[in-house]
Scaffold this motif. Structure first.
Motif, PDB file in Angstrom:
ATOM      1  N   TRP A 203       0.837  -1.203   0.000  1.00 38.66           N
ATOM      2  CA  TRP A 203       0.000   0.000   0.000  1.00 38.66           C
ATOM      3  C   TRP A 203       0.871   1.252   0.000  1.00 38.66           C
ATOM      4  CZ3 TRP A 203      -4.825   1.396  -0.909  1.00 38.66           C
ATOM      5  CH2 TRP A 203      -5.381   2.517  -0.320  1.00 38.66           C
ATOM      6  N   ASN A 204       1.989   1.185   0.710  1.00 43.67           N
ATOM      7  CA  ASN A 204       2.899   2.325   0.806  1.00 43.67           C
ATOM      8  C   ASN A 204       3.886   2.396  -0.354  1.00 43.67           C
ATOM      9  OD1 ASN A 204       2.678   1.023   3.864  1.00 43.67           O
ATOM     10  ND2 ASN A 204       2.256   3.207   3.806  1.00 43.67           N
ATOM     11  N   LEU A 205       4.445   1.250  -0.752  1.00 45.36           N
ATOM     12  CA  LEU A 205       5.547   1.240  -1.705  1.00 45.36           C
ATOM     13  C   LEU A 205       5.143   1.194  -3.172  1.00 45.36           C
ATOM     14  CD1 LEU A 205       8.048  -1.272  -0.023  1.00 45.36           C
ATOM     15  CD2 LEU A 205       8.124   1.223   0.025  1.00 45.36           C
ATOM     16  N   MET A 206       4.047   0.492  -3.478  1.00 42.43           N
ATOM     17  CA  MET A 206       3.748   0.235  -4.884  1.00 42.43           C
ATOM     18  C   MET A 206       3.510   1.502  -5.710  1.00 42.43           C
ATOM     19  SD  MET A 206       4.459  -2.847  -5.185  1.00 42.43           S
ATOM     20  CE  MET A 206       4.220  -2.770  -6.965  1.00 42.43           C
ATOM     21  N   PRO A 207       2.904   2.573  -5.182  1.00 40.24           N
ATOM     22  CA  PRO A 207       2.792   3.786  -6.011  1.00 40.24           C
ATOM     23  C   PRO A 207       4.141   4.297  -6.502  1.00 40.24           C
ATOM     24  CG  PRO A 207       1.310   3.943  -4.134  1.00 40.24           C
ATOM     25  CD  PRO A 207       2.162   2.728  -3.909  1.00 40.24           C
ATOM     26  N   TRP A 208       5.170   4.197  -5.663  1.00 44.98           N
ATOM     27  CA  TRP A 208       6.496   4.665  -6.050  1.00 44.98           C
ATOM     28  C   TRP A 208       7.152   3.695  -7.042  1.00 44.98           C
ATOM     29  CZ3 TRP A 208       7.329   9.507  -4.608  1.00 44.98           C
ATOM     30  CH2 TRP A 208       6.598   9.995  -3.516  1.00 44.98           C
ATOM     31  N   ILE A 209       6.947   2.413  -6.841  1.00 52.78           N
ATOM     32  CA  ILE A 209       7.519   1.412  -7.755  1.00 52.78           C
ATOM     33  C   ILE A 209       6.862   1.496  -9.129  1.00 52.78           C
ATOM     34  CG2 ILE A 209       7.667  -1.079  -8.195  1.00 52.78           C
ATOM     35  CD1 ILE A 209       8.130  -1.443  -5.166  1.00 52.78           C
ATOM     36  N   TRP A 210       5.548   1.528  -9.161  1.00 50.89           N
ATOM     37  CA  TRP A 210       4.839   1.626 -10.451  1.00 50.89           C
ATOM     38  C   TRP A 210       5.159   2.934 -11.164  1.00 50.89           C
ATOM     39  CZ3 TRP A 210      -0.073   0.026  -7.442  1.00 50.89           C
ATOM     40  CH2 TRP A 210      -0.210  -1.363  -7.428  1.00 50.89           C
ATOM     41  N   SER A 211       5.134   4.039 -10.420  1.00 48.90           N
ATOM     42  CA  SER A 211       5.380   5.334 -11.050  1.00 48.90           C
ATOM     43  C   SER A 211       6.805   5.433 -11.573  1.00 48.90           C
ATOM     44  CB  SER A 211       5.104   6.470 -10.057  1.00 48.90           C
ATOM     45  OG  SER A 211       3.726   6.505  -9.692  1.00 48.90           O
ATOM     46  N   ALA A 212       7.707   4.666 -10.997  1.00 47.37           N
ATOM     47  CA  ALA A 212       9.083   4.620 -11.495  1.00 47.37           C
ATOM     48  C   ALA A 212       9.216   3.729 -12.724  1.00 47.37           C
ATOM     49  CB  ALA A 212      10.021   4.125 -10.399  1.00 47.37           C
ATOM     50  N   SER A 230      14.134  -4.872 -10.612  1.00 56.93           N
ATOM     51  CA  SER A 230      14.572  -4.188 -11.831  1.00 56.93           C
ATOM     52  C   SER A 230      15.121  -2.812 -11.492  1.00 56.93           C
ATOM     53  CB  SER A 230      13.400  -4.034 -12.801  1.00 56.93           C
ATOM     54  OG  SER A 230      12.451  -3.106 -12.284  1.00 56.93           O
ATOM     55  N   PRO A 231      15.883  -2.208 -12.398  1.00 59.84           N
ATOM     56  CA  PRO A 231      16.384  -0.843 -12.137  1.00 59.84           C
ATOM     57  C   PRO A 231      15.265   0.143 -11.848  1.00 59.84           C
ATOM     58  CG  PRO A 231      17.541  -1.815 -14.000  1.00 59.84           C
ATOM     59  CD  PRO A 231      16.439  -2.761 -13.647  1.00 59.84           C
ATOM     60  N   GLN A 232      14.119  -0.043 -12.507  1.00 60.29           N
ATOM     61  CA  GLN A 232      12.999   0.877 -12.300  1.00 60.29           C
ATOM     62  C   GLN A 232      12.420   0.739 -10.888  1.00 60.29           C
ATOM     63  OE1 GLN A 232      13.339  -1.255 -14.831  1.00 60.29           O
ATOM     64  NE2 GLN A 232      13.338  -0.044 -16.730  1.00 60.29           N
ATOM     65  N   SER A 233      12.189  -0.507 -10.459  1.00 60.29           N
ATOM     66  CA  SER A 233      11.648  -0.722  -9.111  1.00 60.29           C
ATOM     67  C   SER A 233      12.621  -0.220  -8.052  1.00 60.29           C
ATOM     68  CB  SER A 233      11.357  -2.209  -8.894  1.00 60.29           C
ATOM     69  OG  SER A 233      10.333  -2.669  -9.752  1.00 60.29           O
ATOM     70  N   VAL A 234      13.900  -0.493  -8.271  1.00 64.33           N
ATOM     71  CA  VAL A 234      14.919  -0.029  -7.326  1.00 64.33           C
ATOM     72  C   VAL A 234      14.890   1.497  -7.217  1.00 64.33           C
ATOM     73  CG1 VAL A 234      17.407   0.179  -6.926  1.00 64.33           C
ATOM     74  CG2 VAL A 234      16.421  -2.030  -7.603  1.00 64.33           C
ATOM     75  N   ALA A 235      14.745   2.176  -8.351  1.00 66.05           N
ATOM     76  CA  ALA A 235      14.723   3.642  -8.339  1.00 66.05           C
ATOM     77  C   ALA A 235      13.546   4.184  -7.547  1.00 66.05           C
ATOM     78  CB  ALA A 235      14.690   4.166  -9.772  1.00 66.05           C
ATOM     79  N   GLY A 236      12.380   3.527  -7.654  1.00 71.35           N
ATOM     80  CA  GLY A 236      11.207   3.991  -6.916  1.00 71.35           C
ATOM     81  C   GLY A 236      11.398   3.912  -5.422  1.00 71.35           C
ATOM     82  N   VAL A 237      11.956   2.794  -4.947  1.00 72.74           N
ATOM     83  CA  VAL A 237      12.212   2.637  -3.516  1.00 72.74           C
ATOM     84  C   VAL A 237      13.390   3.504  -3.086  1.00 72.74           C
ATOM     85  CG1 VAL A 237      12.801   0.998  -1.690  1.00 72.74           C
ATOM     86  CG2 VAL A 237      11.243   0.302  -3.530  1.00 72.74           C
ATOM     87  N   GLN A 238      14.384   3.640  -3.959  1.00 73.88           N
ATOM     88  CA  GLN A 238      15.576   4.415  -3.623  1.00 73.88           C
ATOM     89  C   GLN A 238      15.232   5.865  -3.296  1.00 73.88           C
ATOM     90  OE1 GLN A 238      18.961   2.891  -3.755  1.00 73.88           O
ATOM     91  NE2 GLN A 238      19.078   4.606  -2.308  1.00 73.88           N
TER      92      GLN A 238
END
Length: 423
Positions: A203-212, A230-238
């Motif tokens: 609920w908290n993380l997926m908006p950042w992962i998807w948007s990345a 993936s690099p994209q998912s890592v960037a969202g959490v990073q």
């Protein structure tokens, strides 16, 4: 939207499937003294809520008036008790006809054989489904069929304190990931935080992962490796981890006790922004009447502005002896009349067809309706609670500095692969 406790289905699953399969045809319709068919409807509306009052005093009476011979019995349970009650009733053959189910329970119940595929049962399913938000409808799908219809929905949008933004030298809310970094830079040394959230669940993380531009797993839900790490998912959490390490995201993200809740920190100006759902608007109005909360879309990354879908679905059990009558109540719950009645007391409708009628009811629904156009559901998998626990646990290690974001997501993806492969 709360996430249910992780439960083991191994001992229950085989029994549940057998009993459900053989028990449905043996049950006779329940009738009252006047010979009316009685449809039991389980839900988790609290006893003192305006939602249950509207359901029982307005929606159900209107349905019964227009459908003589059918009575609906409203049966409330506390949220966590309802989940366990469904499991117990599945094994014992004492299920109701209809349930207002948390969206993350639907794949679990479908795998157990508890609920019926409405896309097979209802001849007009496609027509009704076409009136709902795509993201909400996706929460009902399992193994190629739809096991319910969306009943109410929500998503998370950016909420912000205009005064704190101005303190950072920004006149507009952060519309992109880069803007969020600029906001953090502008607040350094002020003691205020650029963003606040209270956990690392999907609920908290997926908006950042998807948007990345990232994802949790592939579309077949067979593999997380290559997607979650993936690099994209890592960037969202990073982005979030960077904000935390720079002192621009408070400790509540790690579950630290005693931290200032978002509902307190935003009005005070301690937090510039947060993500939350439509229920927060009346909370702010009640608790902080002098604070005018502002809203905006989820900050966009390379993947766009994508938030997460919450809400509940209405499902019908396989053991329901009066499926035709139960279907009639489902149709009524998805009618403009019932959806608007529930919207008046804060339950956001699932009907994308309501258009401007939605904002006529509550103006703040508008931003959520816009965000729902791209919002996505969490992974519709029977073992999602276990998957989410792995994701949250591993990402926590990146926040506390015990590992890197890449290593955390590598580990999470590998563990989740095992669950996906065995399901």
């Amino acid at each position: 939207m709360r996430v249910s406790k992780t439960l083991s289905w191994l001992a229950l699953g085989g029994v549940a499937l057998t009993l459900t399969a053989c028990g449905g045809g043996d049950q006779k319709p329940t009738t009252d003294a006047q010979g009316n068919t009685v449809i039991k409807y389980w839900h988790a509306y609290s006893a003192d809520s305006p939602e249950i009052k509207t359901l029982e005093d307005k929606v159900i009476p209107a349905f019964e008036k227009s459908h003589p011979g059918i009575k609906v019995e409203s049966v409330p349970y506390p949220y966590d008790d309802l989940h366990q009650k469904l499991l117990t009733a599945t094994a014992g053959g004492t299920l109701p006809c209809l349930v207002r189910s948390d969206i993350i329970w639907v794949p679990e119940l479908a795998k157990l054989g508890t609920i019926a595929p409405l896309s097979d049962e209802m001849t007009d399913f496609d027509k009704i489904a076409s009136t709902t938000y795509d993201g909400a409808l996706a929460t009902t799908e399992y193994d190629g069929k739809h096991y319910g219809l969306p009943l109410d929905t929500n998503t998370r949008v950016l909420m912000y304190n205009q005064a704190t933004l101005q303190e950072a030298g920004m006149s507009k809310p952060p519309a992109t990931f880069d803007d969020m970094r600029k906001l953090a830079d502008g607040l350094k040394g002020t003691g205020d935080y650029a963003f606040a959230d209270n956990g690392t669940s999907g609920w908290n993380l997926m908006p950042w992962i998807w948007s990345a531009g990232g994802d949790l797993a592939n579309s077949d839900m067979t593999k997380a490796t290559g997607y979650l790490n993936s690099p994209q998912s890592v960037a969202g959490v990073q982005l979030l981890v960077d904000l935390y390490k720079e002192g621009e995201l408070p400790d509540i993200i790690t579950g630290a006790k005693g931290g200032e809740e978002t509902s307190v920190g935003l009005p005070k100006g301690d937090y510039a922004t947060m993500l939350d759902g439509p229920w927060m608007l009346p909370i702010f109005a009640s608790q902080n009447p002098d604070f005018q909360v502002q809203t905006a879309m989820m900050p966009a990354g390379p993947g766009g502005s994508i938030s997460v879908v919450g809400g509940e679905d209405v499902v019908m059990t396989n053991s329901c002896p009066s499926k035709g009558d139960a279907e009639q109540f489902i149709r009524f719950l998805l009618s403009d009349e019932a959806q608007k009645d529930m919207a008046e007391v804060g339950q956001m409708p699932v009907l994308s067809t309501l258009g401007s009628q939605l904002t006529d009811i509550k103006p703040y629904y508008g931003i959520f309706a816009k965000q729902l156009e791209t919002a996505r559901p969490r992974l519709p998998h029977p073992e999602y609670p276990k998957i989410e626990t792995i994701l949250s646990t591993e990402v926590q290690k990146a926040f506390t500095g015990d590992t890197t974001v890449q290593a955390a997501l590598d580990s999470a993806a590998k563990q989740i692969d095992g669950i996906l492969a065995s399901s």
